[in-house]
Enzyme design. Structure first.
Site, mmCIF file in Angstrom:
data_model
loop_
_atom_site.group_PDB
_atom_site.id
_atom_site.type_symbol
_atom_site.label_atom_id
_atom_site.label_comp_id
_atom_site.label_asym_id
_atom_site.label_seq_id
_atom_site.Cartn_x
_atom_site.Cartn_y
_atom_site.Cartn_z
ATOM 1 N N TYR A 194 -16.169 17.380 -15.744
ATOM 2 C CA TYR A 194 -16.423 15.936 -15.826
ATOM 3 C C TYR A 194 -17.462 15.548 -14.753
ATOM 4 O O TYR A 194 -17.315 15.930 -13.586
ATOM 5 C CB TYR A 194 -15.109 15.170 -15.624
ATOM 6 C CG TYR A 194 -15.290 13.682 -15.581
ATOM 7 C CD1 TYR A 194 -15.556 12.970 -16.748
ATOM 8 C CD2 TYR A 194 -15.225 12.981 -14.387
ATOM 9 C CE1 TYR A 194 -15.738 11.598 -16.724
ATOM 10 C CE2 TYR A 194 -15.412 11.607 -14.350
ATOM 11 C CZ TYR A 194 -15.660 10.926 -15.524
ATOM 12 O OH TYR A 194 -15.855 9.568 -15.490
ATOM 13 N N ASP A 209 -6.943 19.186 -14.366
ATOM 14 C CA ASP A 209 -7.282 17.843 -14.851
ATOM 15 C C ASP A 209 -6.853 17.794 -16.321
ATOM 16 O O ASP A 209 -7.479 18.411 -17.176
ATOM 17 C CB ASP A 209 -8.793 17.612 -14.686
ATOM 18 C CG ASP A 209 -9.219 16.218 -15.163
ATOM 19 O OD1 ASP A 209 -8.483 15.593 -15.954
ATOM 20 O OD2 ASP A 209 -10.318 15.769 -14.752
ATOM 21 N N LYS A 220 -7.871 6.763 -19.597
ATOM 22 C CA LYS A 220 -8.198 7.259 -20.939
ATOM 23 C C LYS A 220 -6.974 7.157 -21.851
ATOM 24 O O LYS A 220 -6.484 6.072 -22.074
ATOM 25 C CB LYS A 220 -8.757 8.681 -20.830
ATOM 26 C CG LYS A 220 -9.783 8.866 -19.694
ATOM 27 C CD LYS A 220 -11.070 8.104 -19.910
ATOM 28 C CE LYS A 220 -11.959 8.036 -18.671
ATOM 29 N NZ LYS A 220 -12.287 9.288 -18.031
ATOM 30 N N ARG A 280 0.855 -1.208 0.000
ATOM 31 C CA ARG A 280 0.000 0.000 0.000
ATOM 32 C C ARG A 280 0.880 1.244 0.000
ATOM 33 O O ARG A 280 0.572 2.234 -0.634
ATOM 34 C CB ARG A 280 -0.972 -0.019 1.184
ATOM 35 C CG ARG A 280 -1.790 1.250 1.295
ATOM 36 C CD ARG A 280 -3.120 1.118 2.055
ATOM 37 N NE ARG A 280 -3.139 0.172 3.135
ATOM 38 C CZ ARG A 280 -2.540 0.342 4.326
ATOM 39 N NH1 ARG A 280 -1.874 1.448 4.592
ATOM 40 N NH2 ARG A 280 -2.634 -0.595 5.240
HETATM 41 C C1 LIG Z 1 -12.685 9.706 -16.774
HETATM 42 C C2 LIG Z 1 -12.354 11.031 -16.232
HETATM 43 C C3 LIG Z 1 -12.163 11.225 -14.862
HETATM 44 C C4 LIG Z 1 -12.338 10.116 -13.839
HETATM 45 O O1 LIG Z 1 -11.389 9.103 -13.994
HETATM 46 P P1 LIG Z 1 -11.689 7.548 -13.662
HETATM 47 O O2 LIG Z 1 -10.402 6.894 -14.026
HETATM 48 O O3 LIG Z 1 -12.856 7.122 -14.504
HETATM 49 O O4 LIG Z 1 -11.997 7.484 -12.201
HETATM 50 C C5 LIG Z 1 -11.824 12.507 -14.425
HETATM 51 N N1 LIG Z 1 -11.705 13.534 -15.298
HETATM 52 C C6 LIG Z 1 -11.882 13.374 -16.620
HETATM 53 C C7 LIG Z 1 -11.745 14.550 -17.526
HETATM 54 C C8 LIG Z 1 -12.217 12.123 -17.139
HETATM 55 O O5 LIG Z 1 -12.422 11.982 -18.449
#
Ligand SMILES: *Cc1c(COP(=O)(O)O)cnc(C)c1O
Length: 385
Positions: free
Chosen positions: A104, A176, A201, A52
């Site tokens: 998001y 982000d 992604k 962890r």
């Molecule tokens: C998918 C996404 C998230 C969240 O990420 P997860 O891996 O699905 O928890 C946050 N911000 C953006 C812009 C995203 O596309």
């Protein structure tokens, strides 16, 4: 080579954080599938005591992410949302956060349905004019949260201006960077304190893993985040870290093709008689094209478009006809995906709110993959016919 500016992006994508395995010489980072590590006497070990806290496969990935974002420190989490969760846990009740309004959905949900109840206040504001942020800063503001390009309207927010406001007000700026990836945009170089990624992604890139990451040059912040990572425990497993490391090795190649295909698809849609508007920051007519050109190296493969016949039914008909643009949540994989924000990702936002930001009933969002462009155009042609 954690923070080596000696190498260019593609070289870093392949080599950063990855050393031949010290035990065996394995060139590829082994999947250290272990929860614990031997101690020669109590408290004496080789730097790992419990997975962890740290695991060698995860450590290689964290170094790689840090290098890609020109950061000193990287931390990986079980999902993008777990990374966001860690950032907000650095705050205290009474603190205020100023966030992009076109956000998001999952980020909006954790802010308003989890952390609001812990006494943290979130202000969702229009940041198209980034100087707008300044008006909302109070002595309680601790964090500015920016997402750019935004989802699904592909608005662009000026990171440098946001960073200048943050510095002047002694507030942290987190970006982000999921939609852009470090191939297209490097928020820390533009003055942000922290970068967040859903690695799920583009960075992992193959739609086969859920993971998140944070990167920063701020040692104190990194130590806080490492503590939360260990104390709250939302860490990714070594097998998933291996998959993301593998994905990163082709990030630059995939992104180059995503951008080429994105430009091709955007231009095709723009000239189609059934299409009303196309939202893509690469167009000179995009309201913040100049900022996009300044802060991004290219314009990416995320595109939204609306139809002249503005109805859910018209959009549904097209979505059903797609053969290559598979209808699914998520984005950033090698395969092309399509989505209908009004009934899928943004269904929980009231229609009046959706209309306000231009998210119309016919809006279709595409994550343009790395297939052959001619085949993608052909699929769009037949679906729109
Ligand atoms: C998918 C996404 C998230 C969240 O990420 P997860 O891996 O699905 O928890 C946050 N911000 C953006 C812009 C995203 O596309």
């Amino acid at each position: 080579m954690s923070k080596s500016n000696k190498y260019r992006f593609g070289t870093k994508a392949i080599h950063a954080g990855v050393e031949p395995d010290s035990a065996t010489g394995a060139i590829m980072t082994p999947i250290y599938q272990t929860s614990t590590y031997v101690q020669s006497s109590p408290g004496e070990h080789k730097g790992y005591d419990y997975s962890r806290s740290q695991n060698p496969t995860r450590e290689a990935l964290e170094k790689s992410i840090a290098a890609l974002e020109n950061a000193d420190y990287g931390h990986c989490f079980a999902s993008g949302l777990a990374a966001i969760d860690a950032v907000i846990k650095t705050l205290k009740p009474g603190d205020e956060v100023i966030s992009t309004n076109d956000l998001y959905g999952g980020t909006y949900r954790i802010f308003t349905q989890i952390f609001q109840d812990f006494g943290i206040h979130f202000h969702f504001i229009d940041m198209l004019e980034a100087s707008n942020i300044e008006k909302h800063i109070t002595e309680k503001t601790k964090l500015i949260w920016v997402e750019t390009p935004t989802n699904p309207m592909m608005n662009i927010i000026d990171i440098k201006t946001a960073a200048n406001i943050a510095k002047k007000s002694n507030v942290l700026l987190c970006v982000d960077n999921t939609f852009s990836t470090p191939y297209l945009q490097n928020p820390l170089d533009l003055g942000a304190d922290l970068v967040m990624h859903s690695l799920t992604k583009y960075i992992a890139g193959h739609s086969d893993v859920i993971m998140g990451a944070l990167a920063t040059n701020n040692k104190e912040l990194s130590e806080k985040l490492a503590f939360i990572q260990k104390a709250s425990g939302a860490v990714p497993g070594p097998q998933d870290c291996f998959l993301v490391l593998r994905g990163i090795k082709t990030l630059h190649l995939r992104m180059q093709r995503h951008c080429e295909n994105g430009a091709g698809v955007a231009n095709f849609l723009k000239s189609h008689p059934k299409v009303d508007k196309v939202f893509w920051p690469g167009f000179k007519s995009h309201p913040n094209h100049d900022i996009a050109s300044r802060q991004m190296h290219d314009f990416g493969g995320m595109i939204s478009f609306s139809l002249k016949e503005n109805s859910v039914a018209a959009a549904t008909e097209i979505l059903k006809k797609f053969e290559l643009f598979t209808l699914a949540e998520s984005l950033g994989g090698v395969e092309s995906l399509s989505g209908h924000p009004a009934t899928m990702t943004h269904a929980s936002i009231p229609k009046a709110e959706r209309d306000k930001i231009g998210l119309s009933d016919s809006l279709i969002r595409l994550s343009v993959g790395v297939e052959d462009l001619e085949d993608l155009i052909q699929d769009l042609k037949q679906a729109l016919s």
